[in-house]
Design a protein around this motif. Structure first.
Motif, mmCIF file in Angstrom:
data_model
loop_
_atom_site.group_PDB
_atom_site.id
_atom_site.type_symbol
_atom_site.label_atom_id
_atom_site.label_comp_id
_atom_site.label_asym_id
_atom_site.label_seq_id
_atom_site.Cartn_x
_atom_site.Cartn_y
_atom_site.Cartn_z
ATOM 1 N N ASP A 28 0.811 -1.214 0.000
ATOM 2 C CA ASP A 28 0.000 0.000 0.000
ATOM 3 C C ASP A 28 0.847 1.268 0.000
ATOM 4 O OD1 ASP A 28 0.907 -0.202 2.631
ATOM 5 O OD2 ASP A 28 -1.000 0.432 3.512
ATOM 6 N N GLU A 29 2.168 1.105 0.055
ATOM 7 C CA GLU A 29 3.087 2.229 -0.036
ATOM 8 C C GLU A 29 4.439 1.711 -0.521
ATOM 9 O OE1 GLU A 29 4.597 3.669 3.902
ATOM 10 O OE2 GLU A 29 3.039 2.320 4.649
ATOM 11 N N ALA A 30 5.299 2.614 -0.923
ATOM 12 C CA ALA A 30 6.623 2.235 -1.404
ATOM 13 C C ALA A 30 7.437 1.618 -0.268
ATOM 14 C CB ALA A 30 7.341 3.455 -1.965
ATOM 15 N N VAL A 31 8.178 0.555 -0.594
ATOM 16 C CA VAL A 31 9.024 -0.120 0.392
ATOM 17 C C VAL A 31 10.419 -0.342 -0.186
ATOM 18 C CG1 VAL A 31 7.089 -1.317 1.500
ATOM 19 C CG2 VAL A 31 8.325 -2.449 -0.356
ATOM 20 N N ARG A 32 11.348 -0.655 0.681
ATOM 21 C CA ARG A 32 12.682 -1.073 0.251
ATOM 22 C C ARG A 32 13.085 -2.257 1.128
ATOM 23 N NH1 ARG A 32 15.259 4.140 1.562
ATOM 24 N NH2 ARG A 32 14.741 4.242 3.723
ATOM 25 N N GLY A 33 13.984 -3.089 0.595
ATOM 26 C CA GLY A 33 14.462 -4.234 1.352
ATOM 27 C C GLY A 33 13.636 -5.494 1.171
ATOM 28 N N PHE A 34 12.679 -5.488 0.242
ATOM 29 C CA PHE A 34 11.848 -6.668 0.001
ATOM 30 C C PHE A 34 12.581 -7.581 -0.969
ATOM 31 C CE2 PHE A 34 8.112 -8.703 -2.189
ATOM 32 C CZ PHE A 34 7.707 -9.458 -1.108
ATOM 33 N N ASP A 35 12.743 -8.856 -0.597
ATOM 34 C CA ASP A 35 13.449 -9.788 -1.476
ATOM 35 C C ASP A 35 12.769 -11.158 -1.464
ATOM 36 O OD1 ASP A 35 14.563 -11.377 0.709
ATOM 37 O OD2 ASP A 35 15.983 -9.746 0.994
ATOM 38 N N ILE A 36 13.233 -12.055 -2.333
ATOM 39 C CA ILE A 36 12.607 -13.367 -2.517
ATOM 40 C C ILE A 36 12.592 -14.176 -1.221
ATOM 41 C CG2 ILE A 36 14.671 -14.605 -3.281
ATOM 42 C CD1 ILE A 36 11.178 -14.930 -4.876
ATOM 43 N N LEU A 79 1.152 -18.948 -1.769
ATOM 44 C CA LEU A 79 2.276 -18.025 -1.687
ATOM 45 C C LEU A 79 1.943 -17.005 -0.615
ATOM 46 C CD1 LEU A 79 5.008 -17.052 -2.921
ATOM 47 C CD2 LEU A 79 3.641 -15.536 -4.381
ATOM 48 N N LYS A 80 2.860 -16.829 0.322
ATOM 49 C CA LYS A 80 2.616 -15.866 1.396
ATOM 50 C C LYS A 80 3.922 -15.219 1.821
ATOM 51 C CE LYS A 80 2.738 -19.357 5.045
ATOM 52 N NZ LYS A 80 2.000 -19.931 6.145
ATOM 53 N N ILE A 81 3.781 -14.158 2.594
ATOM 54 C CA ILE A 81 4.939 -13.513 3.179
ATOM 55 C C ILE A 81 5.391 -14.390 4.337
ATOM 56 C CG2 ILE A 81 5.806 -11.453 4.345
ATOM 57 C CD1 ILE A 81 5.022 -10.919 1.450
ATOM 58 N N ALA A 82 6.646 -14.839 4.279
ATOM 59 C CA ALA A 82 7.172 -15.741 5.303
ATOM 60 C C ALA A 82 7.726 -14.957 6.483
ATOM 61 C CB ALA A 82 8.253 -16.638 4.710
ATOM 62 N N THR A 83 8.479 -13.935 6.180
ATOM 63 C CA THR A 83 9.076 -13.108 7.232
ATOM 64 C C THR A 83 9.109 -11.678 6.747
ATOM 65 O OG1 THR A 83 11.315 -13.368 6.356
ATOM 66 C CG2 THR A 83 10.607 -14.953 8.027
ATOM 67 N N VAL A 84 9.042 -10.811 7.680
ATOM 68 C CA VAL A 84 9.290 -9.403 7.378
ATOM 69 C C VAL A 84 10.480 -9.023 8.240
ATOM 70 C CG1 VAL A 84 8.360 -7.070 7.403
ATOM 71 C CG2 VAL A 84 6.876 -8.991 6.850
ATOM 72 N N ASN A 85 11.651 -8.985 7.622
ATOM 73 C CA ASN A 85 12.859 -8.725 8.402
ATOM 74 C C ASN A 85 13.099 -7.235 8.558
ATOM 75 O OD1 ASN A 85 14.235 -7.731 6.127
ATOM 76 N ND2 ASN A 85 14.976 -9.743 5.577
ATOM 77 N N SER A 86 14.140 -6.904 9.268
ATOM 78 C CA SER A 86 14.424 -5.493 9.551
ATOM 79 C C SER A 86 14.820 -4.716 8.295
ATOM 80 C CB SER A 86 15.539 -5.414 10.599
ATOM 81 O OG SER A 86 16.713 -6.036 10.113
ATOM 82 N N ASP A 87 15.112 -5.416 7.195
ATOM 83 C CA ASP A 87 15.473 -4.720 5.962
ATOM 84 C C ASP A 87 14.274 -4.143 5.234
ATOM 85 O OD1 ASP A 87 18.109 -5.363 6.410
ATOM 86 O OD2 ASP A 87 18.085 -7.123 5.098
ATOM 87 N N LEU A 88 13.088 -4.653 5.494
ATOM 88 C CA LEU A 88 11.879 -4.157 4.820
ATOM 89 C C LEU A 88 11.379 -2.914 5.546
ATOM 90 C CD1 LEU A 88 9.679 -4.523 2.663
ATOM 91 C CD2 LEU A 88 8.438 -5.903 4.315
ATOM 92 N N THR A 89 11.432 -1.804 4.841
ATOM 93 C CA THR A 89 10.974 -0.546 5.420
ATOM 94 C C THR A 89 10.171 0.230 4.393
ATOM 95 O OG1 THR A 89 13.029 0.555 4.753
ATOM 96 C CG2 THR A 89 12.956 -0.336 6.981
ATOM 97 N N ASP A 90 9.307 1.092 4.901
ATOM 98 C CA ASP A 90 8.597 1.968 3.980
ATOM 99 C C ASP A 90 9.495 3.144 3.634
ATOM 100 O OD1 ASP A 90 8.412 3.882 6.017
ATOM 101 O OD2 ASP A 90 6.404 3.279 6.577
ATOM 102 N N LEU A 91 9.191 3.780 2.525
ATOM 103 C CA LEU A 91 10.009 4.906 2.065
ATOM 104 C C LEU A 91 9.490 6.245 2.552
ATOM 105 C CD1 LEU A 91 10.842 3.786 -1.578
ATOM 106 C CD2 LEU A 91 12.277 3.619 0.452
#
Length: 92
Positions: A28-36, A79-91
């Motif tokens: 719902d907003e821009a993020v960074r740090g999202f990976d496979i 398919l689901k989000i398994a973890t949301v680590n500290s690298d995933l942040t909103d912009l």
């Protein structure tokens, strides 16, 4: 900080007789740090390794992954989000 919400867009038709193909993932907003590594795919409850797949950034709030190579066998896929680590942040 408010955690971004995510929608993994349903694959259609469902059920289907061929591989799932490209799946879109929308925040719902821009993020960074999202990976496979933050995604988890299962078939009939069994984990499928998707770490070799490419996660494509369409925009900072939209991503896609092609599941064709790992979703050809019959079964119930999720398919689901398994973890949301500290690298995933909103912009914001």
């Amino acid at each position: 900080m408010i955690t971004p919400t995510v929608d993994i867009v349903d694959v259609t038709p469902d059920p289907r007789s061929d591989p799932a193909g490209v799946v879109n993932i929308n925040f719902d907003e821009a993020v960074r740090g999202f990976d496979i590594g933050e995604l988890q795919l299962t078939r009939n409850g069994e984990l499928i390794d998707i770490t070799s797949l490419a996660l494509n950034e369409i925009s900072p709030s939209q991503y896609s992954v092609d599941l064709s190579s790992v979703s050809g066998s019959d079964g119930f896929y999720e398919l689901k989000i398994a973890t949301v680590n500290s690298d995933l942040t909103d912009l914001a």
